[in-house]
Design a protein around this motif. Structure first.
Motif, PDB file in Angstrom:
ATOM      1  N   TYR A 275       0.843  -1.206   0.000  1.00 16.44           N
ATOM      2  CA  TYR A 275       0.000   0.000   0.000  1.00 16.44           C
ATOM      3  C   TYR A 275       0.874   1.251   0.000  1.00 16.44           C
ATOM      4  O   TYR A 275       0.618   2.194  -0.768  1.00 16.44           O
ATOM      5  CB  TYR A 275      -0.915  -0.029   1.216  1.00 16.44           C
ATOM      6  CG  TYR A 275      -1.694   1.254   1.444  1.00 16.44           C
ATOM      7  CD1 TYR A 275      -2.902   1.491   0.799  1.00 16.44           C
ATOM      8  CD2 TYR A 275      -1.209   2.223   2.328  1.00 16.44           C
ATOM      9  CE1 TYR A 275      -3.613   2.660   1.012  1.00 16.44           C
ATOM     10  CE2 TYR A 275      -1.910   3.398   2.544  1.00 16.44           C
ATOM     11  CZ  TYR A 275      -3.108   3.611   1.895  1.00 16.44           C
ATOM     12  OH  TYR A 275      -3.807   4.775   2.111  1.00 16.44           O
ATOM     13  N   ASP A 276       1.906   1.271   0.847  1.00 16.99           N
ATOM     14  CA  ASP A 276       2.765   2.452   0.921  1.00 16.99           C
ATOM     15  C   ASP A 276       3.450   2.714  -0.418  1.00 16.99           C
ATOM     16  O   ASP A 276       3.548   3.861  -0.864  1.00 16.99           O
ATOM     17  CB  ASP A 276       3.827   2.272   2.014  1.00 16.99           C
ATOM     18  CG  ASP A 276       3.242   2.399   3.418  1.00 16.99           C
ATOM     19  OD1 ASP A 276       2.106   2.926   3.539  1.00 16.99           O
ATOM     20  OD2 ASP A 276       3.907   1.963   4.386  1.00 16.99           O
ATOM     21  N   TYR A 277       3.925   1.657  -1.067  1.00 18.40           N
ATOM     22  CA  TYR A 277       4.572   1.823  -2.374  1.00 18.40           C
ATOM     23  C   TYR A 277       3.574   2.345  -3.409  1.00 18.40           C
ATOM     24  O   TYR A 277       3.904   3.221  -4.217  1.00 18.40           O
ATOM     25  CB  TYR A 277       5.173   0.497  -2.829  1.00 18.40           C
ATOM     26  CG  TYR A 277       5.839   0.564  -4.184  1.00 18.40           C
ATOM     27  CD1 TYR A 277       7.158   0.967  -4.299  1.00 18.40           C
ATOM     28  CD2 TYR A 277       5.148   0.225  -5.345  1.00 18.40           C
ATOM     29  CE1 TYR A 277       7.780   1.045  -5.546  1.00 18.40           C
ATOM     30  CE2 TYR A 277       5.750   0.287  -6.589  1.00 18.40           C
ATOM     31  CZ  TYR A 277       7.071   0.705  -6.689  1.00 18.40           C
ATOM     32  OH  TYR A 277       7.673   0.783  -7.919  1.00 18.40           O
ATOM     33  N   ALA A 278       2.360   1.798  -3.402  1.00 22.07           N
ATOM     34  CA  ALA A 278       1.336   2.235  -4.359  1.00 22.07           C
ATOM     35  C   ALA A 278       1.043   3.721  -4.195  1.00 22.07           C
ATOM     36  O   ALA A 278       0.964   4.468  -5.185  1.00 22.07           O
ATOM     37  CB  ALA A 278       0.059   1.423  -4.175  1.00 22.07           C
ATOM     38  N   LYS A 280       2.939   6.059  -2.795  1.00 20.73           N
ATOM     39  CA  LYS A 280       4.108   6.887  -3.087  1.00 20.73           C
ATOM     40  C   LYS A 280       4.415   6.921  -4.583  1.00 20.73           C
ATOM     41  O   LYS A 280       4.866   7.939  -5.116  1.00 20.73           O
ATOM     42  CB  LYS A 280       5.315   6.356  -2.315  1.00 20.73           C
ATOM     43  CG  LYS A 280       6.551   7.228  -2.427  1.00 20.73           C
ATOM     44  CD  LYS A 280       7.668   6.711  -1.533  1.00 20.73           C
ATOM     45  CE  LYS A 280       8.911   7.598  -1.644  1.00 20.73           C
ATOM     46  NZ  LYS A 280      10.007   7.144  -0.765  1.00 20.73           N
ATOM     47  N   THR A 281       4.146   5.834  -5.271  1.00 16.25           N
ATOM     48  CA  THR A 281       4.564   5.700  -6.671  1.00 16.25           C
ATOM     49  C   THR A 281       3.473   6.073  -7.663  1.00 16.25           C
ATOM     50  O   THR A 281       3.759   6.525  -8.773  1.00 16.25           O
ATOM     51  CB  THR A 281       5.030   4.257  -6.938  1.00 16.25           C
ATOM     52  OG1 THR A 281       5.983   3.881  -5.943  1.00 16.25           O
ATOM     53  CG2 THR A 281       5.648   4.110  -8.313  1.00 16.25           C
ATOM     54  N   TYR A 282       2.205   5.864  -7.260  1.00 19.00           N
ATOM     55  CA  TYR A 282       1.088   6.114  -8.182  1.00 19.00           C
ATOM     56  C   TYR A 282       0.035   7.059  -7.605  1.00 19.00           C
ATOM     57  O   TYR A 282      -0.880   7.460  -8.324  1.00 19.00           O
ATOM     58  CB  TYR A 282       0.421   4.798  -8.570  1.00 19.00           C
ATOM     59  CG  TYR A 282       1.344   3.814  -9.247  1.00 19.00           C
ATOM     60  CD1 TYR A 282       1.694   3.968 -10.590  1.00 19.00           C
ATOM     61  CD2 TYR A 282       1.875   2.736  -8.541  1.00 19.00           C
ATOM     62  CE1 TYR A 282       2.542   3.057 -11.212  1.00 19.00           C
ATOM     63  CE2 TYR A 282       2.725   1.824  -9.156  1.00 19.00           C
ATOM     64  CZ  TYR A 282       3.059   1.991 -10.492  1.00 19.00           C
ATOM     65  OH  TYR A 282       3.908   1.100 -11.108  1.00 19.00           O
ATOM     66  N   GLY A 283       0.103   7.349  -6.318  1.00 20.61           N
ATOM     67  CA  GLY A 283      -0.839   8.291  -5.725  1.00 20.61           C
ATOM     68  C   GLY A 283      -2.174   7.707  -5.351  1.00 20.61           C
ATOM     69  O   GLY A 283      -3.060   8.422  -4.885  1.00 20.61           O
ATOM     70  N   ASN A 284      -2.366   6.405  -5.562  1.00 22.31           N
ATOM     71  CA  ASN A 284      -3.600   5.752  -5.143  1.00 22.31           C
ATOM     72  C   ASN A 284      -3.340   4.271  -4.915  1.00 22.31           C
ATOM     73  O   ASN A 284      -2.293   3.758  -5.290  1.00 22.31           O
ATOM     74  CB  ASN A 284      -4.738   5.975  -6.155  1.00 22.31           C
ATOM     75  CG  ASN A 284      -4.496   5.267  -7.465  1.00 22.31           C
ATOM     76  OD1 ASN A 284      -4.536   4.039  -7.547  1.00 22.31           O
ATOM     77  ND2 ASN A 284      -4.235   6.024  -8.527  1.00 22.31           N
ATOM     78  N   ASP A 285      -4.315   3.614  -4.298  1.00 23.91           N
ATOM     79  CA  ASP A 285      -4.121   2.200  -3.943  1.00 23.91           C
ATOM     80  C   ASP A 285      -4.700   1.249  -4.976  1.00 23.91           C
ATOM     81  O   ASP A 285      -4.859   0.060  -4.708  1.00 23.91           O
ATOM     82  CB  ASP A 285      -4.695   1.909  -2.551  1.00 23.91           C
ATOM     83  CG  ASP A 285      -6.181   2.219  -2.451  1.00 23.91           C
ATOM     84  OD1 ASP A 285      -6.789   2.609  -3.480  1.00 23.91           O
ATOM     85  OD2 ASP A 285      -6.750   2.083  -1.353  1.00 23.91           O
ATOM     86  N   LYS A 286      -5.013   1.755  -6.154  1.00 25.67           N
ATOM     87  CA  LYS A 286      -5.463   0.879  -7.245  1.00 25.67           C
ATOM     88  C   LYS A 286      -4.824   1.337  -8.560  1.00 25.67           C
ATOM     89  O   LYS A 286      -5.513   1.751  -9.491  1.00 25.67           O
ATOM     90  CB  LYS A 286      -6.997   0.850  -7.344  1.00 25.67           C
ATOM     91  CG  LYS A 286      -7.690   2.198  -7.306  1.00 25.67           C
ATOM     92  CD  LYS A 286      -9.196   2.010  -7.391  1.00 25.67           C
ATOM     93  CE  LYS A 286      -9.933   3.333  -7.511  1.00 25.67           C
ATOM     94  NZ  LYS A 286      -9.735   4.185  -6.325  1.00 25.67           N
ATOM     95  N   GLN A 401      -3.945  14.439  -6.483  1.00 13.64           N
ATOM     96  CA  GLN A 401      -4.083  15.311  -7.654  1.00 13.64           C
ATOM     97  C   GLN A 401      -3.227  14.816  -8.814  1.00 13.64           C
ATOM     98  O   GLN A 401      -3.683  14.761  -9.963  1.00 13.64           O
ATOM     99  CB  GLN A 401      -3.685  16.744  -7.273  1.00 13.64           C
ATOM    100  CG  GLN A 401      -4.642  17.406  -6.302  1.00 13.64           C
ATOM    101  CD  GLN A 401      -4.044  18.641  -5.638  1.00 13.64           C
ATOM    102  OE1 GLN A 401      -2.849  18.926  -5.786  1.00 13.64           O
ATOM    103  NE2 GLN A 401      -4.873  19.368  -4.910  1.00 13.64           N
ATOM    104  N   LEU A 402      -1.993  14.412  -8.509  1.00 11.59           N
ATOM    105  CA  LEU A 402      -1.116  13.930  -9.576  1.00 11.59           C
ATOM    106  C   LEU A 402      -1.597  12.590 -10.115  1.00 11.59           C
ATOM    107  O   LEU A 402      -1.450  12.298 -11.308  1.00 11.59           O
ATOM    108  CB  LEU A 402       0.323  13.824  -9.068  1.00 11.59           C
ATOM    109  CG  LEU A 402       1.384  13.599 -10.158  1.00 11.59           C
ATOM    110  CD1 LEU A 402       1.409  14.764 -11.141  1.00 11.59           C
ATOM    111  CD2 LEU A 402       2.765  13.399  -9.536  1.00 11.59           C
ATOM    112  N   SER A 403      -2.194  11.774  -9.252  1.00 10.35           N
ATOM    113  CA  SER A 403      -2.770  10.509  -9.713  1.00 10.35           C
ATOM    114  C   SER A 403      -3.880  10.767 -10.723  1.00 10.35           C
ATOM    115  O   SER A 403      -3.973  10.092 -11.753  1.00 10.35           O
ATOM    116  CB  SER A 403      -3.309   9.723  -8.519  1.00 10.35           C
ATOM    117  OG  SER A 403      -3.977   8.558  -8.952  1.00 10.35           O
ATOM    118  N   ALA A 404      -4.737  11.752 -10.430  1.00 13.99           N
ATOM    119  CA  ALA A 404      -5.820  12.094 -11.367  1.00 13.99           C
ATOM    120  C   ALA A 404      -5.241  12.581 -12.692  1.00 13.99           C
ATOM    121  O   ALA A 404      -5.728  12.221 -13.771  1.00 13.99           O
ATOM    122  CB  ALA A 404      -6.722  13.155 -10.749  1.00 13.99           C
ATOM    123  N   LEU A 405      -4.185  13.394 -12.632  1.00 12.92           N
ATOM    124  CA  LEU A 405      -3.554  13.889 -13.858  1.00 12.92           C
ATOM    125  C   LEU A 405      -2.914  12.734 -14.629  1.00 12.92           C
ATOM    126  O   LEU A 405      -3.006  12.681 -15.864  1.00 12.92           O
ATOM    127  CB  LEU A 405      -2.490  14.934 -13.505  1.00 12.92           C
ATOM    128  CG  LEU A 405      -1.674  15.468 -14.690  1.00 12.92           C
ATOM    129  CD1 LEU A 405      -2.569  16.166 -15.706  1.00 12.92           C
ATOM    130  CD2 LEU A 405      -0.562  16.395 -14.199  1.00 12.92           C
TER     131      LEU A 405
END
Length: 583
Positions: A275-278, A280-286, A401-405
């Motif tokens: 979860y922490d990696y997700a 930090k790396t993608y901005g969301n857990d899916k 926000q960055l995940s949405a972008l």
């Protein structure tokens, strides 16, 4: 029988046979001395021929009265078509009609029953029974059936037993509002419709069923976000005497089976990330991993310069969008406006163009030199021809926000190929999350999720750091399933209730039946539930679940076809001892 064959099975091998068909009139083409009618049923379309020189006069004249969607039965001879249609299975033949019975006339439908219809969503929802006649909806429902059957076959072959659990249950706090049902026989008391069969499947494990599954309706009375339904379907599963690895292996197998059986696709890799990696790396857990654009955290190389926006931020983070360095200023401004929308909420955005000659041009050239921007490119893995987009602010908010972008850019760049499937597991979720308004801890999954044994001691000192023995399966950026290893002893369950803020009495009132059951030899157990609606939609290459549900609700939770929910009369209210106050 009203028919000897369906409208999708006749071909050249049936020429000269006498047949009987029944179905709906799709369209007719009246040429005066000849009339062609397309007859449709679930299986396909067969062309009917009414010929003035070869058909009975009464039958020929009756054919002229047919309207769209009339239900008819015809008897006739299979003959070869002069103008063959290679686009349909029955395109080599037609039926020379000798007898016809109009089984039911039809009003002119409010929209055309064609693959490409002139009906808007609202009108099609109102007349959903007509919409189902259209191939896209009909085929979606047949596709759902195929997936459900494949699930049942796979789990049954692994010795899972399908068991039905009740719909009228006790209201318990599980994260969303319950739909409640008044009990006429028990004045002032209510049932609830299940948000999931969670406690029942655990009780089935206590009962020794060992492996359970159910394709089951679940209900949540929550504000509907995009593409959500108040009632939805889960593939619900539970297993006894298992650890996390056992469950992940079984449901990786199920997912591989569905992709191979339904789509003909072999998928070998099921990456596992925390979860922490997700986050930090993608901005969301899916995260959607069909494309790259991983986050690069830029605090060390972007702060302590003369740019106050970054210096004041908790997080400065960017992504590299492939081959976007050619974006015009107009296109960049449109993206900046996009992230400023209330739905995203960014205050602005910095960009860096990675030019083909190895130089960099940015919106903050005044504050950063080429060496600085080169470091940004290295951290975000940007290549020549890419564009780096950077957001800053509070860490959690900025990542979202960055995940949405990231997802918006991937859509615009055509990187979200619906024919490509990229599953993964997200593991090691936090056990608890803090509600800032109430100051209370809440279970991130549900109160029955087991903590990681090695984190138990942190419950007293740092509950926010306790990891759950929980896991989600993600497919193409959608959570399609989730579950956990459950608590299976009374003492740990009581401790969990304590940290969730339940008094002993509250825990007893809500879940006493479960804690009692744990005292009679509950085995270690765990499970998982897949969202069938979402899974079917993704396998079907669609983003929306609505067309894979026979009778869906709209975004307000209404069934506009039957006009539900609706008021009930005073007699019913009195029987239920309910008074409605709309003030």
């Amino acid at each position: 029988m009203y028919r000897s064959h369906n409208c999708g099975e006749l071909n050249a091998s049936h020429i000269n046979q006498e047949v009987t068909l029944a179905g709906w009139v799709q369209k007719s083409r009246d040429k005066g001395f000849m009339n062609w009618v397309d007859l449709r049923d679930r299986y396909g379309i067969t062309q009917l021929l009414f010929d003035e020189s070869r058909s009975e006069k009464s039958v020929f004249e009756l054919a002229k009265t047919l309207g769209r969607e009339f239900v008819v039965q015809v008897k006739g001879t299979v003959i070869e078509r002069e103008a063959k249609n290679k686009n349909i299975a029955t395109g080599e033949i037609e039926i020379l009609v000798k007898e016809m019975t109009i089984l039911n006339a039809a009003l002119t439908p409010p929209f055309t029953i064609e693959d490409e219809t002139d009906g808007g969503e609202d009108i099609r929802m109102k007349y959903r029974y007509l919409d189902i006649r259209r191939n896209p909806v009909k085929n979606s429902l047949l596709f759902r059936h195929k997936v459900a059957q494949a699930v049942r076959n796979y789990l049954s072959d692994l010795d899972f037993c399908e068991v039905e659990t009740p719909y009228l249950i006790k209201s318990t706090p599980e994260g969303a509002r319950d739909f409640v049902v008044p009990s006429r026989m028990n004045e002032g008391q209510f049932y609830a419709l299940p948000q999931s069969p969670q406690t029942f499947k655990q009780l089935l494990m206590v009962g020794g069923m060992d492996k359970y599954f159910q394709i089951v309706k679940c209900f949540r009375d929550e504000d509907l976000r995009a593409d959500r339904q108040p009632e939805f379907t889960q593939i619900d599963c539970e297993m006894a005497f298992v650890e996390q690895e056992d469950i992940l292996n079984v449901f990786e197998g199920l997912t591989r089976h569905l992709l191979k059986e339904i789509k003909g696709i072999e998928v070998e890799k099921f990456p596992r990330i925390t979860y922490d990696y997700a986050m930090k790396t993608y901005g969301n857990d899916k995260p959607d991993i069909r494309f790259d654009m991983k986050f690069g955290e830029l605090n060390e190389v972007a702060q302590h310069k003369d740019f106050p926006v970054f210096n004041a931020a908790e997080l400065v983070v960017g992504i590299a969008a492939p081959n976007c360095a050619t974006y015009t200023r107009k296109e960049i401004d449109a993206l900046i406006d996009w992230v400023k929308r209330p739905q995203v909420g960014a205050s602005g955005m910095v960009y860096v163009k990675c030019e083909a000659d190895g130089t960099y041009k940015s919106s903050v050239d005044k504050f950063y030199d080429q060496e600085d921007l080169k470091k940004w490119a290295e951290i975000t893995s940007a290549k020549a021809g890419d564009m780096i987009f950077v957001l800053s602010g509070p860490a959690d908010k900025t990542r979202a926000q960055l995940s949405a972008l990231r997802m918006e850019l991937a859509t615009r760049l055509g990187l979200r190929n619906p024919a490509e499937f990229a599953p993964l597991w997200v593991v090691d979720f936090p056990l608890l999350e803090l509600d800032e308004e109430s100051g209370r801890w809440h279970a991130m999954h549900h109160p029955f999720t087991s903590p990681k044994p090695e984190d138990m001691e942190l419950l007293e000192t740092n509950p926010g750091k306790v990891r759950a023995n929980a896991y989600d399966m993600v497919l193409n950026g959608n959570e399609i399933g989730g579950g956990s290893i459950r608590i299976h002893d009374k003492a740990t369950q009581q401790l969990m209730f304590k940290y969730l803020g339940f008094t002993e009495e509250e825990a007893r009132n809500q879940f006493g039946f479960l804690m009692d059951a744990f005292q009679f030899g509950a085995p270690p157990h765990g499970g998982l539930a897949f969202g069938l609606d979402r899974l079917v939609a993704i396998l079907g290459g669609q983003e929306t679940i609505r067309d894979f549900i026979a009778f869906p609700k709209n975004n307000s939770g209404r069934d506009v076809m039957i006009d539900a929910p609706s008021v009930i009369d005073d007699l019913q209210l009195n029987e239920l001892h309910i008074k409605v106050d709309l003030k």
